[in-house]
Scaffold this active site. Structure first.
Site, PDB file in Angstrom:
ATOM      1  CG  ASP A  81      -3.239   2.576   5.227  1.00 34.31           C
ATOM      2  OD1 ASP A  81      -4.357   2.223   4.797  1.00 34.31           O
ATOM      3  OD2 ASP A  81      -2.427   1.787   5.741  1.00 34.31           O
ATOM      4  CG  ASP A  83      -0.180   0.218   2.531  1.00 29.93           C
ATOM      5  OD1 ASP A  83       1.071   0.262   2.525  1.00 29.93           O
ATOM      6  OD2 ASP A  83      -0.841   0.350   3.581  1.00 29.93           O
ATOM      7  CG  ASP A 133       1.493   3.095   4.810  1.00 32.78           C
ATOM      8  OD1 ASP A 133       0.404   2.657   5.173  1.00 32.78           O
ATOM      9  OD2 ASP A 133       2.434   2.353   4.439  1.00 32.78           O
TER      10      ASP A 133
END
Ligand code: CTP
Ligand code: MN
Ligand code: MN
Ligand code: MN
Length: 441
Positions: A365, A206, A208
């Site tokens: 995120d 992902d 962040d």
């Protein structure tokens, strides 16, 4: 300060936060084996296993810090954190080049568990149930499992996308979009990629992104407005906005912020966005054109629209970033029309994934921190997870201090220790500064 450390390079400090642990090191042969043992213990997932998992990880972490390749058991003599079980594994690899226990652990069950728990929103409990049903592929889960959790619905539908690692260029591209929108809303914003990419990894699962503003309080409301803008651009597929649950007592009391836990109380959004396939070729390029192609795709982009009734449990919130930024000029009729249009255009995540498309789904995120907690948040969200465990344990045991992503609290003097830089976080704990790329424990 050990008097032997000059003469004997085999003595390493006990805590990972006292030494450098880099992505490249000399002992992958051993650390890979130990991390399979760790993973297996984590997947079995009971209390006893979780402490064994940590023991394997700690041992692996020590070997990553060794400045030479391990060639004999005698070199382990002065090292801490390597228990008998780990020693047996290491010895076998030294003698035979591999370890039988580790080979045997990687059976069908293990491989299925890894595949299933790699799905966004799926933990080991659900994965175990699926295996008990006789499932062994993603396809079986996609066809047979109906989830009330938006993460699982989207995680299953976009499994192929989300299991294709995010590369550095894609991460920079995502950062660029988020920065542009965030700066428009809030000039002077500070925005930083954290997580694996900040530690020097070239790929991740992902992206962040941590945000703050140097003027205290300016960051309030930013995330909702940012998400509204991203949603208007058609970039957002699904996600969940968690409100901040922080209060000052948590610095001292909250057990969730202990060495074990990775939880924090920041306002954050965990979700999935879409980015153009082509952005990894040239992340600096302006994709506003291709983004409008993306946003013209049928899907309206809310995590909850597919089946409003079942999407959100009590702790989840629908992706509805009002009341901020609500267009007050819309009368009820046009609102209703808009909603109707939306529903007509709605397709399920699975159908959306199957479309011929020029974009790929990526996990993102977004975290917002008040400025006075920012450098602690930066350390916490840079990680890695094992580094966090270690530095928090070190703070507690060696200093009588409580470290979290919100701050550092001296339990003896009963006061918080502020930090105006990441270096000050380390200084406050009497630690030498460890660079982000040296925190790959
Ligand atoms: N983290 C945290 N609190 C959470 C989630 C994550 O403090 N609720 C920390 C983790 O300890 C980790 C960092 O934030 O160090 C980033 O988390 P994550 O994206 O899960 O891991 P990465 O290290 O970035 O790994 P990857 O490259 O696979 O994304
Ligand atoms: Mn999972
Ligand atoms: Mn990450
Ligand atoms: Mn993350």
């Amino acid at each position: 300060g050990n008097e032997n450390s000059g003469r004997n390079p085999l003595i390493l400090p006990e805590y990972a936060c006292q030494r450098a642990t880099c992505l490249k090191h000399f002992n992958h042969k051993f650390t890979k084996a130990l991390e399979i043992l760790q993973k297996h213990a984590e997947l079995r997932d009971n209390e006893r296993d979780s402490s064994r998992a940590l023991a394997f990880r700690r041992a692996s972490c020590v070997l990553k810090s060794l400045p030479f390749p391990l060639t004999s058991m005698s070199q382990l003599k002065n090292l801490t954190n390597i228990g008998d079980h780990c020693k047996r594994v290491i010895q076998e690899i030294l003698e035979d080049g591999e370890c039988r226990e580790v080979n045997e652990l990687q059976d069908d069950w293990f491989q299925k568990m890894v595949v299933f728990t790699n799905i966004f929103g799926i933990g080991s409990a659900t994965a175990k149930k699926w295996i008990e049903k006789g499932w062994s592929t993603i396809k079986e889960a996609q066809e047979g499992y109906i989830s009330s959790d938006w993460r699982v619905r989207w995680g299953l539908a976009f499994h192929t996308d989300l299991n294709t690692p995010v590369n550095l260029q894609e991460a920079q591209y995502i950062q660029q979009i988020v920065r542009k929108e965030a700066e428009t809303i809030l000039p002077g914003i500070i925005l930083q990629i954290t997580g694996g990419f900040r530690r020097g990894k070239e790929e991740g699962h992902d992206v962040d992104i941590l945000m703050t503003h140097p003027e205290e309080g300016k960051e309030v409301g930013l995330l909702a407005r940012l998400l509204q803008r991203l949603q208007n651009k058609g970039i957002i597929l699904c996600g969940n906005l968690e409100k901040s649950t922080y209060s000052d007592e948590m610095l001292t009391l909250d057990s969730k912020l202990s060495a074990k836990g990775q939880l924090d109380h920041f306002e954050k959004w965990l979700g999935i966005i879409k980015i153009p396939h082509s952005c990894s070729e040239n992340p600096a390029m302006d994709y506003s054109g291709s983004l409008s192609i993306i946003s013209s795709c049928v899907h309206k982009g809310t995590g909850c629209s597919v089946d409003n009734s079942t999407c959100c449990t009590a702790s989840e919130q629908p992706l509805n970033y009002q009341p901020l930024n609500l267009d007050e000029s819309l009368d009820l009729e046009s609102k209703a029309k808009k909603q109707k249009l939306g529903t007509e255009n709605e397709i399920s995540p699975m159908e959306l994934a199957k479309l011929d498309r020029n974009w790929i789904a990526r996990r993102v995120d977004l975290i917002v921190s008040p400025y006075d907690q920012y450098f602690y948040a930066l350390v916490g969200w840079t990680g890695n997870k094992q580094f966090n465990r270690d530095i928090r344990t070190y703070a507690q045991r060696e200093l009588g201090m409580k470290l979290s992503s919100h701050g550092l609290y001296d339990l003896n003097k009963n006061c918080a220790l502020p930090a105006r830089s990441e270096k000050e976080v380390f200084q406050n704990m009497k630690l030498q500064y460890i660079e982000p790329w040296e925190r790959n424990c």
